[in-house]
Scaffold this motif. Sequence first.
Motif, PDB file in Angstrom:
ATOM      1  N   ASN A 226       0.673  -1.385   0.135  1.00  0.00           N
ATOM      2  CA  ASN A 226       0.150  -0.135   0.171  1.00  0.00           C
ATOM      3  C   ASN A 226       0.905   1.339   0.004  1.00  0.00           C
ATOM      4  OD1 ASN A 226      -1.935   1.942   0.630  1.00  0.00           O
ATOM      5  ND2 ASN A 226      -1.706   1.163   2.953  1.00  0.00           N
ATOM      6  N   PRO A 227       0.592   2.036  -1.173  1.00  0.00           N
ATOM      7  CA  PRO A 227       1.807   3.202  -1.329  1.00  0.00           C
ATOM      8  C   PRO A 227       1.367   4.552  -0.074  1.00  0.00           C
ATOM      9  CG  PRO A 227       0.442   3.359  -2.743  1.00  0.00           C
ATOM     10  CD  PRO A 227       0.251   1.273  -1.860  1.00  0.00           C
ATOM     11  N   ASP A 228       0.150   4.436   0.199  1.00  0.00           N
ATOM     12  CA  ASP A 228      -1.019   5.351   0.163  1.00  0.00           C
ATOM     13  C   ASP A 228      -0.587   6.060   1.720  1.00  0.00           C
ATOM     14  OD1 ASP A 228      -1.230   5.977  -2.059  1.00  0.00           O
ATOM     15  OD2 ASP A 228      -3.484   4.962  -1.904  1.00  0.00           O
ATOM     16  N   GLY A 229      -0.284   4.967   2.866  1.00  0.00           N
ATOM     17  CA  GLY A 229       0.305   4.836   4.566  1.00  0.00           C
ATOM     18  C   GLY A 229       0.846   4.101   4.655  1.00  0.00           C
ATOM     19  N   GLY A 230       1.599   3.830   6.363  1.00  0.00           N
ATOM     20  CA  GLY A 230       2.125   3.207   7.167  1.00  0.00           C
ATOM     21  C   GLY A 230       3.290   3.341   6.512  1.00  0.00           C
ATOM     22  N   LEU A 231       4.000   2.535   7.133  1.00  0.00           N
ATOM     23  CA  LEU A 231       5.520   1.683   6.193  1.00  0.00           C
ATOM     24  C   LEU A 231       5.876   1.674   5.160  1.00  0.00           C
ATOM     25  CD1 LEU A 231       6.231  -0.440  10.510  1.00  0.00           C
ATOM     26  CD2 LEU A 231       6.579   2.499   9.459  1.00  0.00           C
ATOM     27  N   SER A 232       4.735   0.592   4.448  1.00  0.00           N
ATOM     28  CA  SER A 232       5.065   0.649   2.944  1.00  0.00           C
ATOM     29  C   SER A 232       5.205   2.220   2.387  1.00  0.00           C
ATOM     30  CB  SER A 232       4.221  -0.294   2.625  1.00  0.00           C
ATOM     31  OG  SER A 232       3.506   0.785   2.715  1.00  0.00           O
ATOM     32  N   SER A 233       4.473   2.631   2.687  1.00  0.00           N
ATOM     33  CA  SER A 233       4.646   4.816   2.240  1.00  0.00           C
ATOM     34  C   SER A 233       5.698   4.833   2.545  1.00  0.00           C
ATOM     35  CB  SER A 233       3.119   5.173   2.303  1.00  0.00           C
ATOM     36  OG  SER A 233       3.570   5.844   2.604  1.00  0.00           O
ATOM     37  N   LEU A 234       6.302   5.264   4.032  1.00  0.00           N
ATOM     38  CA  LEU A 234       7.815   5.153   3.943  1.00  0.00           C
ATOM     39  C   LEU A 234       8.913   5.038   3.734  1.00  0.00           C
ATOM     40  CD1 LEU A 234       8.928   7.261   6.527  1.00  0.00           C
ATOM     41  CD2 LEU A 234       9.440   5.286   7.880  1.00  0.00           C
ATOM     42  N   PHE A 235       8.801   3.868   3.435  1.00  0.00           N
ATOM     43  CA  PHE A 235       9.662   3.003   2.622  1.00  0.00           C
ATOM     44  C   PHE A 235       9.980   3.777   0.919  1.00  0.00           C
ATOM     45  CE2 PHE A 235      10.991  -0.136  -0.776  1.00  0.00           C
ATOM     46  CZ  PHE A 235      12.327  -0.280  -0.584  1.00  0.00           C
ATOM     47  N   LEU A 236       8.476   3.987   0.413  1.00  0.00           N
ATOM     48  CA  LEU A 236       8.329   3.958  -1.098  1.00  0.00           C
ATOM     49  C   LEU A 236       8.548   5.560  -1.500  1.00  0.00           C
ATOM     50  CD1 LEU A 236       5.005   1.316  -1.626  1.00  0.00           C
ATOM     51  CD2 LEU A 236       7.334   0.725  -3.039  1.00  0.00           C
ATOM     52  N   ARG A 237       8.162   6.097  -0.587  1.00  0.00           N
ATOM     53  CA  ARG A 237       8.594   7.599  -0.779  1.00  0.00           C
ATOM     54  C   ARG A 237       9.051   7.963  -0.546  1.00  0.00           C
ATOM     55  NH1 ARG A 237       4.207  10.731  -2.116  1.00  0.00           N
ATOM     56  NH2 ARG A 237       2.096  10.298  -1.860  1.00  0.00           N
ATOM     57  N   TYR A 238      10.267   7.802  -0.077  1.00  0.00           N
ATOM     58  CA  TYR A 238      12.114   8.122   0.430  1.00  0.00           C
ATOM     59  C   TYR A 238      12.441   8.506  -0.906  1.00  0.00           C
ATOM     60  CZ  TYR A 238      16.338   8.088   1.979  1.00  0.00           C
ATOM     61  OH  TYR A 238      17.849   8.617   2.369  1.00  0.00           O
ATOM     62  N   ASN A 268       2.858 -10.815 -13.862  1.00  0.00           N
ATOM     63  CA  ASN A 268       2.636 -10.670 -12.319  1.00  0.00           C
ATOM     64  C   ASN A 268       4.305  -9.539 -11.362  1.00  0.00           C
ATOM     65  OD1 ASN A 268       1.274 -13.118 -12.786  1.00  0.00           O
ATOM     66  ND2 ASN A 268       2.785 -14.197 -13.576  1.00  0.00           N
ATOM     67  N   GLU A 269       4.163  -8.964 -11.842  1.00  0.00           N
ATOM     68  CA  GLU A 269       4.422  -7.755 -11.329  1.00  0.00           C
ATOM     69  C   GLU A 269       3.990  -6.489 -10.670  1.00  0.00           C
ATOM     70  OE1 GLU A 269       8.841  -8.406 -14.154  1.00  0.00           O
ATOM     71  OE2 GLU A 269       7.067  -6.309 -14.023  1.00  0.00           O
ATOM     72  N   ILE A 270       4.758  -6.421  -9.315  1.00  0.00           N
ATOM     73  CA  ILE A 270       4.265  -5.082  -8.810  1.00  0.00           C
ATOM     74  C   ILE A 270       5.021  -3.334  -9.262  1.00  0.00           C
ATOM     75  CG2 ILE A 270       3.829  -3.198  -6.700  1.00  0.00           C
ATOM     76  CD1 ILE A 270       2.510  -6.126  -5.186  1.00  0.00           C
ATOM     77  N   LEU A 271       4.469  -2.300  -9.785  1.00  0.00           N
ATOM     78  CA  LEU A 271       4.868  -1.491 -10.282  1.00  0.00           C
ATOM     79  C   LEU A 271       4.639  -0.443  -9.377  1.00  0.00           C
ATOM     80  CD1 LEU A 271       4.799  -2.099 -14.206  1.00  0.00           C
ATOM     81  CD2 LEU A 271       6.771  -3.005 -12.554  1.00  0.00           C
ATOM     82  N   THR A 272       5.621   0.347  -8.848  1.00  0.00           N
ATOM     83  CA  THR A 272       5.840   2.114  -7.859  1.00  0.00           C
ATOM     84  C   THR A 272       5.865   3.254  -8.987  1.00  0.00           C
ATOM     85  OG1 THR A 272       7.317   1.506  -6.940  1.00  0.00           O
ATOM     86  CG2 THR A 272       5.161   0.763  -6.209  1.00  0.00           C
ATOM     87  N   PHE A 273       5.333   3.762  -9.053  1.00  0.00           N
ATOM     88  CA  PHE A 273       5.626   5.411  -9.605  1.00  0.00           C
ATOM     89  C   PHE A 273       5.559   6.358  -8.454  1.00  0.00           C
ATOM     90  CE2 PHE A 273       3.745   2.320 -12.121  1.00  0.00           C
ATOM     91  CZ  PHE A 273       3.932   1.973 -14.000  1.00  0.00           C
ATOM     92  N   TYR A 274       6.510   7.235  -9.183  1.00  0.00           N
ATOM     93  CA  TYR A 274       6.183   9.352  -8.000  1.00  0.00           C
ATOM     94  C   TYR A 274       5.168  10.121 -10.373  1.00  0.00           C
ATOM     95  CZ  TYR A 274       9.436   8.047  -4.987  1.00  0.00           C
ATOM     96  OH  TYR A 274      10.196   7.595  -4.151  1.00  0.00           O
TER      97      TYR A 274
END
Length: 344
Positions: A226-238, A268-274
């Motif tokens: 989840n990129p919108d909150g919690g510790l996952s967001s803290l890592f992904l937004r770093y 079968n991939e999760i991709l993340t973007f800014y």
Amino acid sequence: MSTTTACEEPVLRDIRKSLELLDLKSCVLSGLSQPRKAIPSLLLWDEQGLKNFNEWTKCPHYYPMSKEMEILEMHKDSMAGALPDSSALVELGCGNVHKTSIILSALAKQGKEVQYYALDVSETALRTGLQALQAGFGHFPSISISGLLGTYDDCVDWIANNTASFTTRSVTFLWVGNSVANLSKTEASDLTGHFRRACAVAGMHCHFLVSADACAEENKLLKAYNPDGGLSSLFLRYGLLHVNKLLRADLFNDVVWNCLLEYDREENEILTFYSPESDVTISSGAKSVTVHHGEKIFFFRSGKWNGDQMRSIAQQGGFQVSQVWGDAKQEYGKLSPKVNFQGG
């Protein structure tokens, strides 16, 4: 084998040659100048990024950690038994000392001789990990502990050109945490092929011990990443904060930046973007780059590759999958969560 004692400082070799580490700022600006914008995932993995990641792995929704620990505890003796009696063990990223300790303990129990090298891009994290391992294994005469500061590509070059560093003719690359799937499939097969050829140049037998996450439960994945909150967001937004630090500016703070997650069901991939909510111009020296409103900047991948995909990656790199270990419920890496690629 020459060893250090538990109270001695482990040897750390600086093998950095890669442009990504030596001039990360230029790599960022170059990536932002491309039609399909991207920034290096290395931005996530400095000392603070590793701390953020380790905190994230403690979240109850972050299933890969518990599943991989289950696999290691269940199959550690079998994994150790599959490795040669004498070998170099090169860990590609040393983020979790506990996982490494499980493998080394099993190898020590079986009396196997191991030259262990931890590779990482963060010197602070590397020294911390090495000291912990040295404290735990410095009294085992069959195990030596050392570190390599650099990237995967730096390690390929080091393997090919430093045969005098090894007391054995066999090397096993330990690649845990599903880190292989932070690369694209082509990059993963190319890199394993590069390591295989480097070992051939050095006259060494080449093996891989790789963990892979093949979870296909979309709801489970979206909760974990989840990129919108919690510790996952803290890592992904770093990565945004790291770019600010590199460019010595607050360019990434002046507008709202969204962190977007896409799940590619075919690959079968999760991709993340800014992506910014308004146009942003990023300047450094004479170079200037504009990121437009809604434009996506790719920065992180986590593949959830199934067994067929993992076998294809291995084959493209010149390997065959020789053995597979899984968790009891087959939830982590349903087909190939723990794979031993053995070079032919």
